[in-house]
Design a protein around this motif. Structure first.
Motif, short mmCIF file in Angstrom:
data_model
loop_
_atom_site.label_atom_id
_atom_site.label_comp_id
_atom_site.label_asym_id
_atom_site.label_seq_id
_atom_site.Cartn_x
_atom_site.Cartn_y
_atom_site.Cartn_z
N CYS A 18 0.84 -1.21 0.00
CA CYS A 18 0.00 0.00 0.00
C CYS A 18 0.87 1.26 0.00
CB CYS A 18 -0.94 -0.01 1.20
SG CYS A 18 -2.11 -1.38 1.19
N PRO A 19 1.64 1.46 -1.08
CA PRO A 19 2.48 2.66 -1.14
C PRO A 19 1.64 3.92 -1.30
CG PRO A 19 2.47 1.57 -3.27
CD PRO A 19 1.71 0.68 -2.31
N ASP A 20 2.26 5.05 -1.01
CA ASP A 20 1.58 6.33 -1.23
C ASP A 20 1.05 6.38 -2.66
OD1 ASP A 20 2.20 7.12 1.32
OD2 ASP A 20 3.62 8.68 0.73
N GLY A 21 -0.17 6.83 -2.80
CA GLY A 21 -0.79 6.95 -4.11
C GLY A 21 -1.59 5.74 -4.54
N ARG A 22 -1.48 4.61 -3.83
CA ARG A 22 -2.30 3.46 -4.22
C ARG A 22 -3.76 3.89 -4.15
NH1 ARG A 22 -3.09 -2.60 -1.52
NH2 ARG A 22 -4.47 -3.36 -3.17
N LEU A 23 -4.48 3.67 -5.23
CA LEU A 23 -5.87 4.08 -5.33
C LEU A 23 -6.72 2.85 -5.62
CD1 LEU A 23 -7.27 7.24 -6.66
CD2 LEU A 23 -8.16 5.18 -7.71
N ILE A 24 -7.68 2.61 -4.76
CA ILE A 24 -8.57 1.45 -4.88
C ILE A 24 -9.98 1.97 -5.13
CG2 ILE A 24 -9.54 -0.54 -3.69
CD1 ILE A 24 -6.92 -0.55 -1.99
N ARG A 25 -10.57 1.53 -6.22
CA ARG A 25 -11.94 1.93 -6.56
C ARG A 25 -12.85 0.74 -6.28
NH1 ARG A 25 -12.77 6.41 -10.03
NH2 ARG A 25 -14.98 6.61 -10.50
N LEU A 26 -13.95 0.99 -5.58
CA LEU A 26 -14.87 -0.06 -5.14
C LEU A 26 -16.28 0.20 -5.65
CD1 LEU A 26 -13.63 0.08 -1.47
CD2 LEU A 26 -13.13 -1.78 -3.07
N LEU A 27 -16.96 -0.85 -6.06
CA LEU A 27 -18.38 -0.78 -6.39
C LEU A 27 -19.14 -1.33 -5.20
CD1 LEU A 27 -20.78 -0.32 -8.30
CD2 LEU A 27 -20.41 -2.66 -9.14
N VAL A 28 -20.01 -0.51 -4.62
CA VAL A 28 -20.81 -0.90 -3.46
C VAL A 28 -22.24 -1.10 -3.93
CG1 VAL A 28 -21.58 -0.27 -1.15
CG2 VAL A 28 -19.30 0.44 -1.95
N GLU A 29 -22.76 -2.31 -3.71
CA GLU A 29 -24.15 -2.62 -4.06
C GLU A 29 -24.90 -2.88 -2.76
OE1 GLU A 29 -23.85 -4.77 -8.29
OE2 GLU A 29 -22.74 -5.82 -6.70
N PRO A 30 -25.65 -1.86 -2.30
CA PRO A 30 -26.37 -2.01 -1.03
C PRO A 30 -27.53 -2.99 -1.16
CG PRO A 30 -26.79 0.16 -1.98
CD PRO A 30 -25.84 -0.56 -2.90
N GLY A 31 -27.97 -3.50 -0.02
CA GLY A 31 -29.12 -4.39 0.00
C GLY A 31 -30.35 -3.73 -0.58
N GLN A 32 -30.48 -2.45 -0.37
CA GLN A 32 -31.55 -1.64 -0.95
C GLN A 32 -30.92 -0.34 -1.43
OE1 GLN A 32 -34.87 -1.04 1.69
NE2 GLN A 32 -35.01 -3.18 2.22
N GLY A 33 -31.45 0.22 -2.48
CA GLY A 33 -30.91 1.47 -2.99
C GLY A 33 -30.01 1.25 -4.19
N GLU A 34 -29.48 2.35 -4.67
CA GLU A 34 -28.68 2.34 -5.89
C GLU A 34 -27.21 2.03 -5.60
OE1 GLU A 34 -29.76 2.73 -9.12
OE2 GLU A 34 -31.72 2.51 -8.13
N PRO A 35 -26.57 1.27 -6.48
CA PRO A 35 -25.12 1.05 -6.34
C PRO A 35 -24.37 2.37 -6.48
CG PRO A 35 -26.08 -0.48 -7.93
CD PRO A 35 -27.14 0.54 -7.61
N PHE A 36 -23.19 2.43 -5.88
CA PHE A 36 -22.34 3.61 -5.99
C PHE A 36 -20.88 3.17 -5.92
CE2 PHE A 36 -23.27 3.01 -1.51
CZ PHE A 36 -22.05 3.21 -0.88
N GLU A 37 -19.99 4.08 -6.32
CA GLU A 37 -18.57 3.80 -6.23
C GLU A 37 -17.95 4.60 -5.11
OE1 GLU A 37 -16.30 3.97 -9.83
OE2 GLU A 37 -17.56 2.46 -10.80
N ARG A 38 -16.94 3.98 -4.50
CA ARG A 38 -16.18 4.59 -3.42
C ARG A 38 -14.70 4.45 -3.77
NH1 ARG A 38 -16.94 1.33 1.43
NH2 ARG A 38 -14.79 0.71 1.24
N VAL A 39 -13.89 5.38 -3.33
CA VAL A 39 -12.46 5.34 -3.59
C VAL A 39 -11.70 5.42 -2.26
CG1 VAL A 39 -10.52 6.60 -4.63
CG2 VAL A 39 -12.69 6.39 -5.87
N ASN A 40 -10.65 4.60 -2.15
CA ASN A 40 -9.69 4.69 -1.04
C ASN A 40 -8.33 5.01 -1.65
OD1 ASN A 40 -11.70 3.75 0.67
ND2 ASN A 40 -10.89 1.70 0.81
N ARG A 41 -7.61 5.96 -1.06
CA ARG A 41 -6.27 6.30 -1.54
C ARG A 41 -5.32 6.39 -0.34
NH1 ARG A 41 -6.25 11.48 -4.89
NH2 ARG A 41 -6.68 12.37 -2.85
N PHE A 42 -4.14 5.79 -0.49
CA PHE A 42 -3.13 5.81 0.57
C PHE A 42 -2.21 7.01 0.40
CE2 PHE A 42 -4.71 1.58 0.73
CZ PHE A 42 -4.58 1.20 2.06
N ALA A 43 -1.87 7.65 1.52
CA ALA A 43 -0.99 8.82 1.52
C ALA A 43 -0.20 8.87 2.83
CB ALA A 43 -1.81 10.10 1.37
#
Length: 167
Positions: free
Chosen positions: A31-56
């Motif tokens: 997990c070096p600085d700048g590692r960027l992880i993009r996630l697709l979140v599909e909730p039990g109810q509601g619309e899917p969305f994307e989330r991002v995690n970035r290491f710094a």
């Protein structure tokens, strides 16, 4: 032969816990600085969305993890949240109780490719009727699970890694 955990193994964080998929040092290296992880979140109810995690701001003991929700325009929706975690704290997230968890190997097809994983199925409570959450950790992507399915009162929330970019 004893079933007691080998507490000298850095994957084992304590008695009654299964070995974690990665050590704190492996997570730091992955997990070096700048590692960027993009996630697709599909909730039990509601619309899917994307989330991002970035290491710094990584160092020997930990890093700052920045995270945000991706807006409809592809930009940041809301505020970028920042939280410092130690590498050991990140490892502890995968320290599952051995009396409620099974561990197996599985290969997944994800947007990041075909990945060999350690799969952890863990009951969320002590009873046999407790709901089960499942976490898949890709052996070639040290850190967070590449997929996890967690039951909630509104249904299962499924989160999948869709991009993993090293900085």
């Amino acid at each position: 032969m004893s079933d007691a955990p080998d507490l000298s193994d850095p994957h084992v964080l304590g008695p009654g816990l299964l070995p974690t998929p990665f050590t704190a040092d492996e997570i730091r290296a992955g997990c070096p600085d700048g590692r960027l992880i993009r996630l697709l979140v599909e909730p039990g109810q509601g619309e899917p969305f994307e989330r991002v995690n970035r290491f710094a701001e990584g160092d020997e003991s930990g890093a700052v993890i920045e995270h945000w929700r991706v807006g409809a325009d592809g930009g940041v929706e809301g505020e970028i949240e920042r939280e410092r975690s130690t590498w050991l704290e990140l490892q502890e997230h995968a320290a599952f109780p051995s009396d409620r968890t099974t561990r197996s190997r599985e290969t997944l097809e994800l947007p990041i490719g075909r990945v060999d994983c350690l799969r952890y199925d863990t009951r969320l409570g002590p009873g046999a009727e407790s709901p089960v959450a499942t976490f898949w950790f890709a052996l070639g992507h040290a850190g967070m699970p590449v997929r996890f399915d967690v039951p909630t009162p509104d249904g299962v929330v499924s989160t999948k890694m869709v991009a993993d970019v090293r900085g």
